[in-house]
Write an enzyme that holds these catalytic residues in place. Sequence first.
Site, PDB file in Angstrom:
ATOM      1  N   GLN A 133      -1.666  10.794   0.825  1.00 62.61           N
ATOM      2  CA  GLN A 133      -2.753  11.539   1.071  1.00 62.61           C
ATOM      3  C   GLN A 133      -3.238  11.170   2.357  1.00 62.61           C
ATOM      4  O   GLN A 133      -2.857  10.285   3.055  1.00 62.61           O
ATOM      5  CB  GLN A 133      -3.695  11.550  -0.199  1.00 62.61           C
ATOM      6  CG  GLN A 133      -4.200  10.050  -0.136  1.00 62.61           C
ATOM      7  CD  GLN A 133      -4.555   9.616  -1.331  1.00 62.61           C
ATOM      8  OE1 GLN A 133      -5.144  10.576  -2.171  1.00 62.61           O
ATOM      9  NE2 GLN A 133      -4.505   8.184  -1.706  1.00 62.61           N
ATOM     10  N   GLU A 158      -4.523   1.637  -8.428  1.00 60.06           N
ATOM     11  CA  GLU A 158      -4.709   2.191  -7.381  1.00 60.06           C
ATOM     12  C   GLU A 158      -3.443   2.952  -6.616  1.00 60.06           C
ATOM     13  O   GLU A 158      -2.458   2.166  -6.434  1.00 60.06           O
ATOM     14  CB  GLU A 158      -5.673   1.786  -6.438  1.00 60.06           C
ATOM     15  CG  GLU A 158      -5.608   2.407  -4.912  1.00 60.06           C
ATOM     16  CD  GLU A 158      -6.224   3.884  -4.876  1.00 60.06           C
ATOM     17  OE1 GLU A 158      -5.505   4.819  -4.616  1.00 60.06           O
ATOM     18  OE2 GLU A 158      -7.146   4.165  -5.751  1.00 60.06           O
ATOM     19  N   PRO A 214      -3.222  14.709  -6.638  1.00 56.83           N
ATOM     20  CA  PRO A 214      -1.999  13.585  -7.180  1.00 56.83           C
ATOM     21  C   PRO A 214      -2.443  13.070  -8.507  1.00 56.83           C
ATOM     22  O   PRO A 214      -1.435  12.517  -8.983  1.00 56.83           O
ATOM     23  CB  PRO A 214      -2.370  12.431  -6.167  1.00 56.83           C
ATOM     24  CG  PRO A 214      -2.858  13.249  -4.981  1.00 56.83           C
ATOM     25  CD  PRO A 214      -3.838  14.447  -5.250  1.00 56.83           C
ATOM     26  N   ASP A 232     -11.918   2.459  -3.587  1.00 58.68           N
ATOM     27  CA  ASP A 232     -12.940   2.120  -3.047  1.00 58.68           C
ATOM     28  C   ASP A 232     -13.906   1.054  -3.550  1.00 58.68           C
ATOM     29  O   ASP A 232     -14.755   0.622  -2.788  1.00 58.68           O
ATOM     30  CB  ASP A 232     -14.112   3.557  -2.609  1.00 58.68           C
ATOM     31  CG  ASP A 232     -14.704   4.105  -3.852  1.00 58.68           C
ATOM     32  OD1 ASP A 232     -14.584   3.500  -5.002  1.00 58.68           O
ATOM     33  OD2 ASP A 232     -15.321   4.960  -3.972  1.00 58.68           O
ATOM     34  N   ASP A 265     -11.486   6.822 -12.236  1.00 57.85           N
ATOM     35  CA  ASP A 265     -12.258   7.103 -10.930  1.00 57.85           C
ATOM     36  C   ASP A 265     -11.518   7.823  -9.861  1.00 57.85           C
ATOM     37  O   ASP A 265     -10.890   7.148  -8.956  1.00 57.85           O
ATOM     38  CB  ASP A 265     -12.645   5.817 -10.491  1.00 57.85           C
ATOM     39  CG  ASP A 265     -13.665   6.047  -9.365  1.00 57.85           C
ATOM     40  OD1 ASP A 265     -13.941   7.138  -9.050  1.00 57.85           O
ATOM     41  OD2 ASP A 265     -14.569   4.968  -8.737  1.00 57.85           O
ATOM     42  N   HIS A 277     -20.959   5.599 -10.082  1.00 56.82           N
ATOM     43  CA  HIS A 277     -20.334   4.453 -10.524  1.00 56.82           C
ATOM     44  C   HIS A 277     -21.290   3.930 -11.671  1.00 56.82           C
ATOM     45  O   HIS A 277     -20.587   3.468 -12.416  1.00 56.82           O
ATOM     46  CB  HIS A 277     -20.074   3.522  -9.235  1.00 56.82           C
ATOM     47  CG  HIS A 277     -19.179   4.046  -8.462  1.00 56.82           C
ATOM     48  ND1 HIS A 277     -19.198   3.913  -6.893  1.00 56.82           N
ATOM     49  CD2 HIS A 277     -17.930   4.659  -8.763  1.00 56.82           C
ATOM     50  CE1 HIS A 277     -18.087   4.323  -6.343  1.00 56.82           C
ATOM     51  NE2 HIS A 277     -17.427   5.116  -7.469  1.00 56.82           N
ATOM     52  N   GLY A 290      -0.582   6.117 -11.016  1.00 64.35           N
ATOM     53  CA  GLY A 290      -1.580   5.550 -12.536  1.00 64.35           C
ATOM     54  C   GLY A 290      -1.081   5.736 -13.638  1.00 64.35           C
ATOM     55  O   GLY A 290      -1.181   5.051 -14.600  1.00 64.35           O
TER      56      GLY A 290
END
Length: 324
Positions: A58, A133, A198, A113, A189, A89, A169
């Site tokens: 990406q 991630e 993705p 993040d 998330d 969050h 993931g």
Amino acid sequence: MREPDGGKTAILAEAGGIPGTDPALRRGTQAWTEWLIPGVGTTLGEITLLAAACSPYQQIEIGESAHFGRIFRLDGRVMSTEADAWIQHELMVAPMAATHGAPRSALVVGGGDGGSAFELLRIPTMREVVVAELDGEVVRLAREWLRGIHQGALDEPGDPRLSLAIGEGLGLMEAFARAGRQFDLIVYDLTEADDGSPAAALFSPHGLHTARRCLAPGGAMSLHLGPPLHRPETARRLLARLRHVFRHVAPLTTFVPAYGALWGIALASDALDIAAQPADKIAARLQQWQLEHKLRAYHAHLHPALFVHPRHVQAIFDSGSRPA
């Protein structure tokens, strides 16, 4: 410049490149526009680009503006900003954590993040947080530029309870499920659940069933529904899939300024009826955890209100009742 196509396709306009652009945007800053649906979008202006990278997965950008602070964007989609990331969050973590009462382990799928990880690590019963991630480059840039979002959760050396698993993931969750590894909480998330993302496979029926296999008894998960008033079919489809997998599914809404829309989040569990938790029990839990004055969005009296919607919004959520 690409034409709006109904997804969150972004336009990255060089300052002064559009007739009539505010003169303040002609000093080397940029305007980032995302289209919620054709003809309706949100523009964040006067952005200074701080960092950009094109990974195998990406396009990653970190910008900064006076109003939003640091801004994190993937493939033209604003993921989070320093000014308001804590809203989403907190609401993806605190309601299900307080309902659970004593979560000891959590899996964040996506979340490079570090904002969700920070919220999970604030829970005093938490002993393990795994951030799965896809893109290691996201984590690298977040460590360098987004401390205002992760609040040190991604620092090296950092909290020993946090570990990173870099990879796709769904594949990581399938490996956890095969190994019998389970978590009390799972946070999706992720980028949104459209076919071009993705993360699309994670929102598929197989992806949600795999997440359920990774939940410990009494566990719960959260995920983004997107903007239900602009994309009701996406919300309906995701809720239908969740209701086919989980006994209890509770959609909530909030407003995230950087997204420019009413935003939907779903909480799901086989054991926990999160929406039915009384405020006094939530208050006792937050007081026990010494979080009642540290959280900026969520509080005990907000908890039951999160799940009460105007009739036109409730109609969208109620119509997502069949598997899709």
